[in-house]
Design an enzyme around this catalytic site. Structure first.
Site, PDB file in Angstrom:
ATOM      1  N   LYS A  95       0.806  -1.228   0.000  1.00  0.00           N
ATOM      2  CA  LYS A  95       0.000   0.000   0.000  1.00  0.00           C
ATOM      3  C   LYS A  95       0.839   1.277   0.000  1.00  0.00           C
ATOM      4  O   LYS A  95       0.484   2.270  -0.622  1.00  0.00           O
ATOM      5  CB  LYS A  95      -0.885   0.057   1.271  1.00  0.00           C
ATOM      6  CG  LYS A  95      -1.995  -0.930   1.279  1.00  0.00           C
ATOM      7  CD  LYS A  95      -2.387  -1.305   2.684  1.00  0.00           C
ATOM      8  CE  LYS A  95      -1.430  -2.332   3.185  1.00  0.00           C
ATOM      9  NZ  LYS A  95      -1.821  -3.578   3.609  1.00  0.00           N
ATOM     10  N   GLU A 147      -4.827  -4.369  -7.119  1.00  0.00           N
ATOM     11  CA  GLU A 147      -6.072  -4.879  -6.520  1.00  0.00           C
ATOM     12  C   GLU A 147      -5.849  -5.380  -5.087  1.00  0.00           C
ATOM     13  O   GLU A 147      -6.674  -5.156  -4.195  1.00  0.00           O
ATOM     14  CB  GLU A 147      -6.632  -6.021  -7.390  1.00  0.00           C
ATOM     15  CG  GLU A 147      -7.981  -6.547  -6.963  1.00  0.00           C
ATOM     16  CD  GLU A 147      -9.116  -5.533  -7.141  1.00  0.00           C
ATOM     17  OE1 GLU A 147      -9.356  -5.112  -8.267  1.00  0.00           O
ATOM     18  OE2 GLU A 147      -9.736  -5.158  -6.126  1.00  0.00           O
ATOM     19  N   GLY A 178      -0.625 -15.094   9.910  1.00  0.00           N
ATOM     20  CA  GLY A 178       0.055 -14.372   8.815  1.00  0.00           C
ATOM     21  C   GLY A 178      -0.790 -13.254   8.219  1.00  0.00           C
ATOM     22  O   GLY A 178      -0.458 -12.705   7.175  1.00  0.00           O
ATOM     23  N   ASP A 236      -3.395   0.743   8.908  1.00  0.00           N
ATOM     24  CA  ASP A 236      -3.495  -0.074   7.687  1.00  0.00           C
ATOM     25  C   ASP A 236      -4.796   0.259   6.939  1.00  0.00           C
ATOM     26  O   ASP A 236      -4.790   0.459   5.723  1.00  0.00           O
ATOM     27  CB  ASP A 236      -3.451  -1.564   8.053  1.00  0.00           C
ATOM     28  CG  ASP A 236      -3.672  -2.450   6.841  1.00  0.00           C
ATOM     29  OD1 ASP A 236      -2.769  -2.521   5.997  1.00  0.00           O
ATOM     30  OD2 ASP A 236      -4.766  -3.036   6.717  1.00  0.00           O
ATOM     31  N   LYS A 254      -5.532   2.210   3.159  1.00  0.00           N
ATOM     32  CA  LYS A 254      -6.447   1.723   2.113  1.00  0.00           C
ATOM     33  C   LYS A 254      -7.448   2.815   1.737  1.00  0.00           C
ATOM     34  O   LYS A 254      -7.812   2.962   0.566  1.00  0.00           O
ATOM     35  CB  LYS A 254      -7.162   0.462   2.598  1.00  0.00           C
ATOM     36  CG  LYS A 254      -6.188  -0.708   2.746  1.00  0.00           C
ATOM     37  CD  LYS A 254      -6.784  -1.868   3.510  1.00  0.00           C
ATOM     38  CE  LYS A 254      -5.768  -3.000   3.618  1.00  0.00           C
ATOM     39  NZ  LYS A 254      -6.141  -4.032   4.594  1.00  0.00           N
TER      40      LYS A 254
HETATM   41  N1  LIG Z   1      -0.349 -10.572   4.399  1.00  0.00           N
HETATM   42  C1  LIG Z   1      -1.410 -10.279   3.655  1.00  0.00           C
HETATM   43  O1  LIG Z   1      -2.346 -11.067   3.486  1.00  0.00           O
HETATM   44  C2  LIG Z   1      -1.498  -8.946   2.961  1.00  0.00           C
HETATM   45  C3  LIG Z   1      -2.727  -8.524   2.443  1.00  0.00           C
HETATM   46  C4  LIG Z   1      -2.780  -7.348   1.661  1.00  0.00           C
HETATM   47  C5  LIG Z   1      -1.628  -6.595   1.485  1.00  0.00           C
HETATM   48  N2  LIG Z   1      -0.448  -7.003   2.065  1.00  0.00           N
HETATM   49  C6  LIG Z   1       0.763  -6.208   1.830  1.00  0.00           C
HETATM   50  O2  LIG Z   1       1.646  -6.995   1.040  1.00  0.00           O
HETATM   51  C7  LIG Z   1       3.013  -6.698   1.369  1.00  0.00           C
HETATM   52  C8  LIG Z   1       3.732  -7.979   1.757  1.00  0.00           C
HETATM   53  O3  LIG Z   1       3.114  -8.533   2.896  1.00  0.00           O
HETATM   54  P1  LIG Z   1       3.731  -9.804   3.624  1.00  0.00           P
HETATM   55  O4  LIG Z   1       2.745 -10.208   4.646  1.00  0.00           O
HETATM   56  O5  LIG Z   1       4.198 -10.808   2.608  1.00  0.00           O
HETATM   57  O6  LIG Z   1       5.029  -9.139   4.315  1.00  0.00           O
HETATM   58  P2  LIG Z   1       6.260  -9.899   5.025  1.00  0.00           P
HETATM   59  O7  LIG Z   1       5.849 -11.294   5.375  1.00  0.00           O
HETATM   60  O8  LIG Z   1       6.769  -8.993   6.073  1.00  0.00           O
HETATM   61  O9  LIG Z   1       7.345 -10.035   3.842  1.00  0.00           O
HETATM   62  C9  LIG Z   1       8.033  -8.947   3.323  1.00  0.00           C
HETATM   63  C10 LIG Z   1       9.120  -9.440   2.377  1.00  0.00           C
HETATM   64  O10 LIG Z   1       9.782  -8.295   1.825  1.00  0.00           O
HETATM   65  C11 LIG Z   1      11.184  -8.550   1.846  1.00  0.00           C
HETATM   66  N3  LIG Z   1      11.934  -7.306   1.856  1.00  0.00           N
HETATM   67  C12 LIG Z   1      12.016  -6.346   2.826  1.00  0.00           C
HETATM   68  N4  LIG Z   1      12.845  -5.361   2.424  1.00  0.00           N
HETATM   69  C13 LIG Z   1      13.294  -5.700   1.192  1.00  0.00           C
HETATM   70  C14 LIG Z   1      14.182  -5.100   0.243  1.00  0.00           C
HETATM   71  N5  LIG Z   1      14.799  -3.932   0.480  1.00  0.00           N
HETATM   72  N6  LIG Z   1      14.415  -5.747  -0.936  1.00  0.00           N
HETATM   73  C15 LIG Z   1      13.827  -6.935  -1.209  1.00  0.00           C
HETATM   74  N7  LIG Z   1      12.979  -7.558  -0.353  1.00  0.00           N
HETATM   75  C16 LIG Z   1      12.718  -6.945   0.821  1.00  0.00           C
HETATM   76  C17 LIG Z   1      11.410  -9.358   3.123  1.00  0.00           C
HETATM   77  O11 LIG Z   1      12.654 -10.015   3.017  1.00  0.00           O
HETATM   78  P3  LIG Z   1      13.182 -11.089   4.125  1.00  0.00           P
HETATM   79  O12 LIG Z   1      12.367 -12.334   3.859  1.00  0.00           O
HETATM   80  O13 LIG Z   1      14.611 -11.250   3.783  1.00  0.00           O
HETATM   81  O14 LIG Z   1      12.926 -10.465   5.464  1.00  0.00           O
HETATM   82  C18 LIG Z   1      10.204 -10.296   3.047  1.00  0.00           C
HETATM   83  O15 LIG Z   1      10.501 -11.405   2.212  1.00  0.00           O
HETATM   84  C19 LIG Z   1       2.947  -5.661   2.505  1.00  0.00           C
HETATM   85  O16 LIG Z   1       3.141  -4.384   1.961  1.00  0.00           O
HETATM   86  C20 LIG Z   1       1.544  -5.807   3.066  1.00  0.00           C
HETATM   87  O17 LIG Z   1       1.060  -4.597   3.585  1.00  0.00           O
HETATM   88  C21 LIG Z   1      -0.354  -8.162   2.763  1.00  0.00           C
END
Ligand SMILES: NC(=O)c1ccc[n+]([C@@H]2O[C@H](COP(=O)([O-])OP(=O)(O)OC[C@H]3O[C@@H](n4cnc5c(N)ncnc54)[C@H](OP(=O)(O)O)[C@@H]3O)[C@@H](O)[C@H]2O)c1
Length: 334
Positions: free
Chosen positions: A120, A144, A201, A215, A219
């Site tokens: 976001k 989306e 998660g 958050d 949105k």
């Molecule tokens: N979880 C959900 O269902 C959900 C729903 C809607 C939107 N979102 C959004 O989607 C995004 C991802 O969510 P998530 O739950 O997957 O987050 P997460 O579990 O915290 O994963 C974030 C990933 O980004 C990587 N990262 C951080 N800094 C980086 C950099 N400089 N270069 C490359 N990779 C980097 C991290 O690397 P490491 O693995 O090495 O730490 C990790 O693999 C967020 O912005 C969140 O707001 C999530």
């Protein structure tokens, strides 16, 4: 299409799992994707012939040391600049500054690469700039998954209500807080319910963004900019979280009403009101049917009137689905 994946957390891993588990369905629908690079905070795995999702998932879990396709210290930014691709999929954490995602998306668009993101904050910080760059470079920027995961918000409004006027949006846009409130209504403690949402998660990388309403406010800004064509900022949203919500829940239960963390955007003459706050709602309100970690949105249009859409949400696999669907859309638009 050649895909570069940036971020291998809950959503990134979920996307690779989905691509592996549903590979026959995906190819039967004509989607032809090859993952040419995958970056996390340590470096990048590269194979211009296409990485195997299973290999990447295995090495992400066990450590990259034994994976000969992984280049430690070769950053996502290096990968976006140097590796040929058609789509950059940006899935890093949402942060106040928008970074590192903002630089990833800017660089990708400038290099005429399409972008799909669930992140976001780059859109909160620089929506107008990014949309303009995508337009000038003749590429697509699809997001989306940023608002309520796989609940069709942008797909729905831009295909079914192209010539209607949107007057108001009310939604339950944050799964974590909806789950916590629902569990508290059943008598469970705030802390206990929060721990379960983190374990599942669903919670943001920093879970305080969920419970403080930030958050949902992010949105709201994306919705305001995208659907109401505004230049809205986070500080324009009136935000209240759910940390002290227990007495409000007990009060509502006395009159058989529900508490929900409601995000609302409404027009008042030329001004847009943007609010995130816990509200008492009647059990007849469709939003009262959105339980557990599910999410839902009620749109009010001038002609079509009220449209309500909700979806079961049980994990980041569905966020990953929304990302995959955007990738498929890019293939069909290109
Ligand atoms: N979880 C959900 O269902 C959900 C729903 C809607 C939107 N979102 C959004 O989607 C995004 C991802 O969510 P998530 O739950 O997957 O987050 P997460 O579990 O915290 O994963 C974030 C990933 O980004 C990587 N990262 C951080 N800094 C980086 C950099 N400089 N270069 C490359 N990779 C980097 C991290 O690397 P490491 O693995 O090495 O730490 C990790 O693999 C967020 O912005 C969140 O707001 C999530």
């Amino acid at each position: 299409m050649r895909i570069q994946l940036v971020g291998l957390g809950n959503v990134g891993r979920g996307l690779l799992e989905l691509m592996e588990d549903e590979k026959e369905l995906i190819s039967s629908r004509g989607l032809d994707v090859k993952v040419v690079s995958v970056s996390d905070s340590e470096g990048t795995a590269i194979d211009e012939g296409g990485l195997s999702p299973l290999d990447v998932l295995k090495h992400k879990k066990l450590g990259w040391k034994t994976f000969n396709k992984f280049v430690e210290g070769f950053s996502a930014l290096d990968a976006i600049k140097e590796i040929k691709s058609d789509v950059v999929v940006e899935l890093t954490p949402s942060t106040p500054s928008g970074e590192p995602g903002l630089s990833h998306i800017r660089t990708a668009l400038m290099a005429r690469k399409n972008v799909v993101t669930s992140n976001k904050s780059p859109l909160v910080v620089a929506y107008g700039e990014l949309v303009k760059t995508a337009r000038n470079k003749h590429v697509h920027l699809l997001y989306e998954a940023t608002v309520a995961a796989h609940v069709p918000v942008f797909c729905l409004t831009c295909s079914c209500f192209k010539v209607d006027e949107l007057l108001k949006v009310e939604g339950i846009l944050n799964a974590t807080t909806n789950f916590i409130i629902g569990e508290m209504e059943k008598g469970r403690s705030f802390q206990d319910a929060l721990k379960e949402a983190i374990r599942a998660g669903w919670a943001e990388t920093d879970y305080r963004d969920d419970i403080d309403g930030l958050d949902a406010a992010r949105k709201v800004v994306i919705l305001a900019n995208s659907l109401f064509d505004q230049d809205a900022r986070l500080e324009d949203v009136r935000v209240k979280g759910i940390v002290d919500i227990e007495p409000m829940i007990r009060e509502a239960q006395k009159s058989n009403r529900r508490i929900k963390l409601i995000s609302e955007i409404s027009r008042n003459r030329n001004k847009l009101n943007m609010i995130v706050e816990p509200r008492q709602i009647s059990i007849d309100d469709p939003l009262a049917t959105v339980n557990q970690g599910n999410m839902g949105v009620k749109f009010t249009f001038k002609t079509s009137r009220e449209i309500f859409v909700s979806a079961e949400f049980n994990g980041c696999r569905q966020t990953a689905y929304a990302v995959l669907n955007d990738i498929a859309k890019i293939q069909s638009l290109s």
